[in-house]
Every structure is written in structure tokens, then in C-alpha cells.
Scaffold this active site. Sequence first.
Site, PDB file in Angstrom:
ATOM      1  N   GLU A 216       3.462  10.634   0.076  1.00  0.00           N
ATOM      2  CA  GLU A 216       2.963  11.195  -1.195  1.00  0.00           C
ATOM      3  C   GLU A 216       3.009  12.722  -1.135  1.00  0.00           C
ATOM      4  OE1 GLU A 216       1.449   8.983   0.700  1.00  0.00           O
ATOM      5  OE2 GLU A 216       0.589   7.343  -0.475  1.00  0.00           O
ATOM      6  N   GLY A 271      -8.802  13.447   9.730  1.00  0.00           N
ATOM      7  CA  GLY A 271      -8.530  13.972   8.386  1.00  0.00           C
ATOM      8  C   GLY A 271      -9.801  14.168   7.572  1.00  0.00           C
ATOM      9  N   ARG A 272     -10.666  13.164   7.563  1.00  0.00           N
ATOM     10  CA  ARG A 272     -11.867  13.240   6.710  1.00  0.00           C
ATOM     11  C   ARG A 272     -12.938  14.160   7.285  1.00  0.00           C
ATOM     12  NH1 ARG A 272     -10.886   8.408   8.830  1.00  0.00           N
ATOM     13  NH2 ARG A 272     -12.357   7.384  10.205  1.00  0.00           N
ATOM     14  N   GLU A 357     -14.412   5.066   5.021  1.00  0.00           N
ATOM     15  CA  GLU A 357     -13.275   5.015   5.943  1.00  0.00           C
ATOM     16  C   GLU A 357     -13.784   5.029   7.388  1.00  0.00           C
ATOM     17  OE1 GLU A 357      -8.962   6.474   4.898  1.00  0.00           O
ATOM     18  OE2 GLU A 357     -10.026   8.118   5.853  1.00  0.00           O
ATOM     19  N   HIS A 388     -27.495   8.087 -17.813  1.00  0.00           N
ATOM     20  CA  HIS A 388     -27.071   7.579 -19.120  1.00  0.00           C
ATOM     21  C   HIS A 388     -25.918   6.591 -18.976  1.00  0.00           C
ATOM     22  CE1 HIS A 388     -29.532  10.392 -21.528  1.00  0.00           C
ATOM     23  NE2 HIS A 388     -29.482  11.071 -20.401  1.00  0.00           N
ATOM     24  N   LYS A 516       0.303   0.442   3.216  1.00  0.00           N
ATOM     25  CA  LYS A 516       1.403   1.425   3.322  1.00  0.00           C
ATOM     26  C   LYS A 516       2.678   0.731   3.768  1.00  0.00           C
ATOM     27  CE  LYS A 516      -1.217   5.347   5.122  1.00  0.00           C
ATOM     28  NZ  LYS A 516      -1.242   6.264   6.256  1.00  0.00           N
TER      29      LYS A 516
END
Length: 551
Positions: A216, A271-272, A357, A388, A516
Site C-alpha cells: 500500500e 510499528g505501533r 494488535e 448523542h 495479505k
Amino acid sequence: MTTQTPNLQHSPAWRALQEHYGEMANVGMREFFAEDKQRFEHLSLQFKDILLDYSKNRVTAKTLELLRDLAEQADVPAWIERMFNGASINSTEQRSVLHVALRHRGSGSFEAEGNDVMPEVREVLQKMRDFSDAVRSGEWRGYTDDRITDVVNIGIGGSDLGPVMVTQALRPFTAEQPRVHFVSNVDESQISDVLTQLDPRTTLFIIVSKSFTTPETRINANTAREWILRSAPGAEVLANHVVAVTNNVSAAREYGIDPQNVFPMWDWVGGRYSLWSAVGLSIALSIGMDNFESMLHGAYEMDEHFRSAPLHENLPVTLALLGIWYVNFFSCQTQAVLPYDQRLHRLPAYLQQADMESNGKSVDRQGRPVDYATGPVIFGEPGINGQHAFYQLIHQGTPLIPVDMIVPIESFPTVPQHHHMLVASAFAQAEALMRGKNEAEVREELEAAGMPEEDQAKLLPYKVFNGNRPSNMLVYKALTPATLGRLIALYEHKIFVQGVIWNINSFDQWGVELGKQLANQILPELDDNKKVTSHDSSTNGLINYYKKSRK
Ligand code: G6Q
């Protein structure tokens, strides 16, 4: 490493909690508040400018003691040290987990596989400073000698969500230029919506990909490159307009990025957990390196607290244990994150990745399937808006959903009429969730409104709130870079502690692989118009329907 008790559910601490749950399942929080007038003082913690009020939880002193026994049984303090000491606690990938090194502000060292990582960490921070200062001051220019007005971060998942969340949260600290934009989705509409507003001569791209193989990101990076080159004299202009952040420096070079423009990161950063590294370059460009370092400092302070505070005073540990209490004993499957701070509107999405994750796992550290629940579903929206929308279910729905409310004392700019309403709503929601409204109270209310008795009886069941619904309240002074750093680190460590107790590896993510792989098989099948028969009938049907229906 210590061996975990083979079966968590049969361990002494777990069984004690199970038994205690029997006593607690039907006790109301209203009673706790009636019995202990100082419950707030007893069940709240303060660290720097962050107050955690956890008194509106279905816990007593005994519950907390038993939960802390569970933490001791799971060896939480030793696991904390293992992480800080660079042990390979990401066991399935044989990696250290050292995001704490990225924000270390002291003189100490952090070792991954026997090497002190701090010299490299400091070097990259300096490179980030030099670069962000140059772009922000106008010294770094585009190929036509124009100043850079816009920066586009191209990355996905951990290479996107943190920077997006932080740059939104710290808007009051951003300079007018450069403006920072984000492109993550492979859906072309996102990149084209961003690029139509921009001029290639004044735009800088940051390609952020730890692996530099994420399709991506590569597709979006290609589109960006073509967009620049369409109006440029030659490929050499890319040196002024494209930089990369990656652990795969050679792939970035092959892709055509000037080696000077590559900011390294390391395999010991997940990564996170990476916004503290050069993955945060867009943040530094947006708020300046001094503010970025203040954020690191705030996180470092939380790290030190996490590492040194006893369990009963430890904010991340306390949040983690409350979560375990609900997930494993009350069978709660969800956790809401409700920031009463519009600038934190991407925090729920960020924490969704960080938590789901990390702890969305069903095999333990010894490779055995677990027979207890692990990570919950995380969801949320900014406070008032959520009220709301979906709070109905939290108040009167069938599931029990613990909530975290996150509330600033001041916002920028503080307009009292707005801010009082925001804060009043947060406090009122937590009170309502805890107290509920019983039959007698509803009846009294309906009577006062003059409703005939027969109508009252019909309406009554709908107007009753059972209450006894738990919430944590995190209150902080104002959303500064340091406070945000503390807040993010608080949640990172909470997630880690829960993973330790569940005996799972919070730092891998094998669960994202299968989809993937299958996408790679389907992709070439879309190239022609031949009928596909190699999958199940649903997947075949969808592929063939798509092929038939497209232009
Ligand atoms: C995070 C995950 C995942 C990752 C993205 C992007 O912990 O591993 O969200 O960050 O898939 O990966 P790259 O940075 O390698 O492109």
C-alpha cells in the site's frame, strides 16, 4: 525467564479472584460510596498532571489486593525489568522491545542483543532536529528554490496512526507551515484528494515504512513520485522532495531515495510503538523538535514511574488490573475510550491498534491455546459526540462496557461556556453510569411530572437505569506535548502488563498475515476477465461478480 503457571485459571491468584467475584458480582457501587465517604481519595492516583480516579469501579480494597497478587504471580515487576533491559521479550520474532529507549532522557544505556542503542537513537534525533529545523525555517527548499509549504506522510498502520493522532492532538503547537497531511489507504481517492490541494514544487513527502515492502505504501509512494516528476526537469529533483523513514535502508536507496534523506529505525521498535522514533518526523515538522522532545520527556517520566512505583501506586498497572478484572471475571468483551477533548479524536483509533494488535492473541508464550479471554474490543469517539450516538448501549444495553473518560481541565483556547459544558457532561456521564436510576427514583420523577399512575407503570421499566457500570476518569491539566507523551506511555504500559498477565506476546502480529497472503493470490486474478474457480464459492462469486460488473 520464569515459567508461567501452566494453567492460569487454576493458579492460586486467579482462583482467589474467581471466588471473590462470586461475592462481588451483585454488589452495587452506590453501596461502596455510601460506606466510604472518602472513596475518591482512597481510589485515585496522581502522577504529575494526570489524575486517575478509579473509584467508580466494581472493586473493594480486597479486589485490588487480589488483583495485585495476580500481577505478582505473573511476575509483572520482573517483566518490566526484562523489557527495560532489552531482553528478547518479543519471543516469536526474537527481538527486544525498546520503544522506551527512544524517549530515554537520562544518561543510561539500553542494550539490544548486547549493543547499546542509545548512541544511534541520539544520532537519529539530531538528524530529525537538523532536518525539521531546516524545513521549518525555509532553509530546505524545493527544486525551484521555493519554500516547502506542505508535508505528506505516506505510511500505514503503525507508520500512520500515531503521527496522525499526535499532530491532531497538538494542533495548538503547530506552526502555520509546513502543513502536514497523511496518506495511508491504497484507495486512490485519499492520495488524489490530498494532492489536488498541493503544488509539487512546495511539497515534501515522507515515505514511512519500517519494512519498506508494504505494498500500500509503495503504491502511494510511486504515485507521489510520478506526481512530482510530471512537472519536474528530471529525477534529481526527488532529493529535495522525498525522504524516507525505514529499517530497510537498502530498499529505500534502491527505490531512489537519496541516502542522505533516509532516517533509520530499528527492528526493536514495533510499528505501533514507533511514533517516538523517526516515524514521528511528521510530528517534529509540525510542532518543532523542541515540542517533539517534550513529548519524549513526558513519556520518559511515565516510563520511570512505571518502572519504579509500587504496584498499588502504579498508574499503568492499576489500569491494566482493572481491565483484567472486567475481561476475565465479568466477561466484558469491549472497552470504550472516550476522550472529552476534541483534539484527541484519533486517540480511540490509535489505541484500537495499540491494544487490539498487541493483545488480540489466543496462543500463550509456550505455544498453547489459551482457555481464558485476552484483549477486548477497543472503541470510542470524542465525549460529547458519543453521548448523542452510542452511549445508550453503555447505559442500558445488555453488555457491561467499562469506559475510560479522558478530560482536560483546560483546553486551548478555553472558552468557559464551552469547556464547562464539556467537563460537566463527562462527570455527569460517569456519575450516571455508576448510580443509575432505580424504580423508586423514576416513580418519584414521573409523579412530580404529574403522570397518571397507569401510564407511570407502563413507562417505568424503560426509564430505569441499573447503573453499577464502571468508569475510569483520567483528568489532566492541558494537552501539552509532555502530557500527551505521558498519556500514550500510560496506555502502552497498561497493554504490556495485561499481556504479561495473560502470558501472551504483545509485540508480534501474525494475525495480519493471512489476509495479505490471500490478497496477493487474488490480485493477479483480477487482471483478466476469465472466470475464477480456485476459491470457495463465495470468494469465487465475489471475484467473478466484480469482474463482470466493472467497466
Ligand atoms: C504495527 C504493525 C503494522 C505496521 C504496518 C506498516 O505494529 O506491524 O501496523 O506498522 O503494517 O508496516 P511498515 O511500516 O513496514 O510499512
